[in-house]
Design a protein around this motif. Structure first.
Motif, short mmCIF file in Angstrom:
data_model
loop_
_atom_site.label_atom_id
_atom_site.label_comp_id
_atom_site.label_asym_id
_atom_site.label_seq_id
_atom_site.Cartn_x
_atom_site.Cartn_y
_atom_site.Cartn_z
N LYS A 40 40.58 16.37 8.45
CA LYS A 40 40.50 15.21 9.52
C LYS A 40 38.92 15.71 9.29
CE LYS A 40 43.86 14.27 12.85
NZ LYS A 40 43.86 12.79 12.85
N TYR A 41 38.46 14.20 9.77
CA TYR A 41 36.87 14.83 9.67
C TYR A 41 36.04 13.41 10.05
CZ TYR A 41 37.54 15.43 4.48
OH TYR A 41 38.35 16.25 3.52
N TYR A 42 34.77 14.06 10.90
CA TYR A 42 34.20 13.47 11.92
C TYR A 42 32.31 12.77 11.47
CZ TYR A 42 38.68 15.25 14.48
OH TYR A 42 39.79 15.30 14.72
N ARG A 43 32.12 12.55 12.46
CA ARG A 43 30.66 12.30 11.98
C ARG A 43 30.04 12.67 13.22
NH1 ARG A 43 26.99 12.24 8.05
NH2 ARG A 43 28.99 10.47 7.41
N LEU A 44 29.71 13.92 13.92
CA LEU A 44 28.16 13.88 14.39
C LEU A 44 27.02 14.16 14.30
CD1 LEU A 44 28.35 15.66 16.92
CD2 LEU A 44 28.34 17.81 16.17
N HIS A 68 36.52 10.34 19.19
CA HIS A 68 35.53 9.19 19.36
C HIS A 68 34.45 9.60 17.75
CE1 HIS A 68 33.42 12.49 21.20
NE2 HIS A 68 32.41 11.63 21.07
N LEU A 69 34.17 10.07 17.30
CA LEU A 69 33.89 10.43 16.46
C LEU A 69 34.56 10.68 15.02
CD1 LEU A 69 30.63 13.63 17.78
CD2 LEU A 69 30.87 11.41 17.74
N GLU A 70 35.87 10.46 14.82
CA GLU A 70 36.17 10.53 13.53
C GLU A 70 35.92 9.40 12.75
OE1 GLU A 70 40.70 10.65 13.80
OE2 GLU A 70 40.99 11.18 12.11
N ILE A 71 35.98 9.44 11.12
CA ILE A 71 35.92 9.17 10.86
C ILE A 71 37.10 8.92 8.76
CG2 ILE A 71 33.12 8.67 10.59
CD1 ILE A 71 32.79 11.00 8.33
N VAL A 77 30.69 17.11 2.94
CA VAL A 77 30.20 17.63 4.17
C VAL A 77 29.62 18.49 5.08
CG1 VAL A 77 32.50 19.82 5.04
CG2 VAL A 77 33.13 17.36 4.02
N ASP A 78 29.29 18.85 5.85
CA ASP A 78 28.03 19.69 5.59
C ASP A 78 28.67 21.18 7.24
OD1 ASP A 78 25.61 18.13 6.06
OD2 ASP A 78 27.03 16.87 7.17
#
Lengths: 355, 147
Positions: A40-44, A68-71, A77-78
């Motif tokens: 899973k990926y998230y944008r923070l 709520h941050l999932e993309i 990837v950081d």
């Protein structure tokens, strides 16, 4: 009862780097042997986080706070984090040789490698700062405590942000796209109640207990977790949150924990420029008021609680929180006894219409 | 070779904001604040200074008697030593650049330096939840014993 000191090893026969490689190799082995590994990926803020799970058991206990941050289409990837447990994967993990103990935490650090075990929650966090990779482990996925589900992997995020201008802080954040405020102070100061009250106001919610802040240039706040905790004695003010309650069967042993996504997704905000820092204070007055606070008052309310909640990198946290406080006006938010009126007061402050 | 006083360890960290120094003992959870001459004393200690050197800086910064400053300085240094925020160091004295602490405004009012101590974070460090270890050596918390 065992003192953490008795667990410390003077001359461990494995280095923090070697232990990280050991931990990661077991995690990768578990993933390879699983038919249901999930990413899973998230944008923070400006960062992309990758979460890898060898099976579904931990997904429902770790990801709701970040939902709520999932993309779906990640860029570079950081930070990549592997989550696993021994009970569902039938794979054991040996403990590291601890070299530091403080409170409920036992650690094994060295160079770019960090390991910390929370002996209250049973969670182990391992981080490799050279490659920005991390592993999370718990003996049995069923034992993840509700507060870890509400604010997962704080230690990993804290280590990862060490050499950046960003800092996790012990504080909530409310605002609008044009600007908002950081609400700081130790537990019981009224942060969470104020933030939950904002769900019925014109302010948007970025977090109630932990926020990510950018501490150089124009300070910004970023919502990390969409969770909210309410003091049991304040529940009567928050009937509208009922549908988002996560742990209804475990109250009152546990503090009520809510996930605001998806129920209140239109009230969540991912980031905004910070305009001020507020120190909520519970008062017995009917009216809420906003009064200037000194930078030193504000730093005392922000830095120690952040340092000791995150339990690590105190020097860096003190430096970054000082820089943040220097760059923003600071106020006491004297909370009246009608929490529903507080967000309007903050909104009026932000709009410059406070009487 | 004279000894100097300096910040006790890596576990003591500090920042100065708006003329007030905040000092955090990362080991004990206690944190402290000092203002005015106290902040200047701390700056000298960060550089590693003998008491006589600190006395010299304060005497240049404030127009009060050396005796008054000396008594105040001794008192605050004793407190800082008692709190283990500073220690005697064997390193040779002499090279500390104290010019950055000298402001030369001798008309400033000298106020007795006070070390304010806060202990409200200590409860976070006083957890002692380890009740046993399992056969692999993992510490077991009381309410989490089936890990």
């Amino acid at each position: 009862m065992i003192s953490p000191d008795t667990l410390l090893v003077d001359k461990p026969d494995i280095s923090p780097e070697e232990y990280f490689d050991h931990h990661q190799s077991i995690f990768l082995k578990v993933c390879e042997s699983s038919a249901s590994t999930e990413k899973k990926y998230y944008r923070l803020g400006p960062f992309c986080l990758e979460f890898i799970f060898p099976n579904a058991h931990l997904v429902s206990r770790v990801t709701p706070a970040f939902a709520h941050l999932e993309i779906t289409t990640p860029g570079k990837v950081d930070l990549s984090i592997g989550f696993w447990d021994s009970a569902s994967t039938f794979e054991k993990l040996s403990p590291p040789p601890w070299n530091r103990a403080q409170g409920g935490f036992i650690s094994f650090h060295g160079g770019a490698y960090y390991h910390k075990y929370n002996s209250v929650s049973g969670c182990l966090y391992s981080f490799n700062a050279k490659h920005n990779t991390a592993c999370f482990w718990i003996g049995n996925y069923k034992n993840i405590p509700y507060y870890e589900s509400g604010a997962p992997i704080l230690s990993i995020l804290n280590w990862w942000l060490k050499d950046t201008a960003y800092q996790l802080v012990h504080g909530g954040a409310l605002g609008q796209a044009s600007g908002g405020v950081l609400l700081i102070g130790r537990g019981g100061s009224g942060k969470s109640t104020t933030c939950a009250s904002a769900l019925r106001s014109e302010l948007f919610y970025a977090g109630d207990d932990y926020s990510l802040v950018k501490t150089d240039g124009e300070p910004r706040a970023y919502g990390i977790f969409n969770s909210a905790k309410i003091r049991p004695d304040m529940l009567q003010h928050f009937d509208h949150l009922k549908g988002a309650l996560f742990n209804s069967e475990k109250i009152p042993e546990e503090k009520p924990l809510y996930f605001l996504y998806p129920h209140f997704k239109e009230r969540l905000i991912k980031e905004f420029p910070l305009k001020a820092i507020f120190i909520p204070q519970v008062t017995n007055t009917p009216q809420t008021s906003i009064e200037p606070a000194s930078p030193a008052d504000t730093l005392r309310a922000l830095a120690p609680s952040t340092i000791f909640q995150l339990s690590g990198l105190g020097k860096e946290i003190l430096f970054k929180t000082t820089r943040l406080v220097q760059s923003l006006p600071c106020y006491f938010l004297k909370l009246g006894n009608r929490p529903e009126e507080v967000p309007d007061k903050i909104a009026a402050f932000l709009q410059g219409t406070l009487s | 070779m004279e000894s100097v006083l300096r910040v006790a360890s890596e576990q003591i960290t500090s920042e100065i904001l708006d003329g007030e120094v905040m000092i955090v003992n990362l080991e004990t959870g206690s944190y402290y604040s000092m203002t005015g001459p106290g902040t200047e004393i701390w700056q000298c200690l960060q550089l590693g200074s003998a008491p006589e050197q600190i006395l010299g800086v304060l005497s240049e910064n404030y127009s009060v008697s050396a005796e008054q400053i000396e008594a105040s300085l001794k008192k605050i240094l004793d407190q800082l030593l008692e709190e283990k925020l500073i220690k005697d160091s064997e390193h040779p004295q002499g090279s500390a650049d104290l010019d950055q602490v000298r402001h030369g405004a001798t008309n400033k009012i000298f106020s007795e330096p006070t070390l304010n101590k806060y202990t409200d974070m200590q409860e976070l460090l006083l957890l002692d939840p380890i009740h046993d270890v399992d056969e692999a050596g993992w510490p077991l918390a009381k309410d989490n014993s089936d890990n």
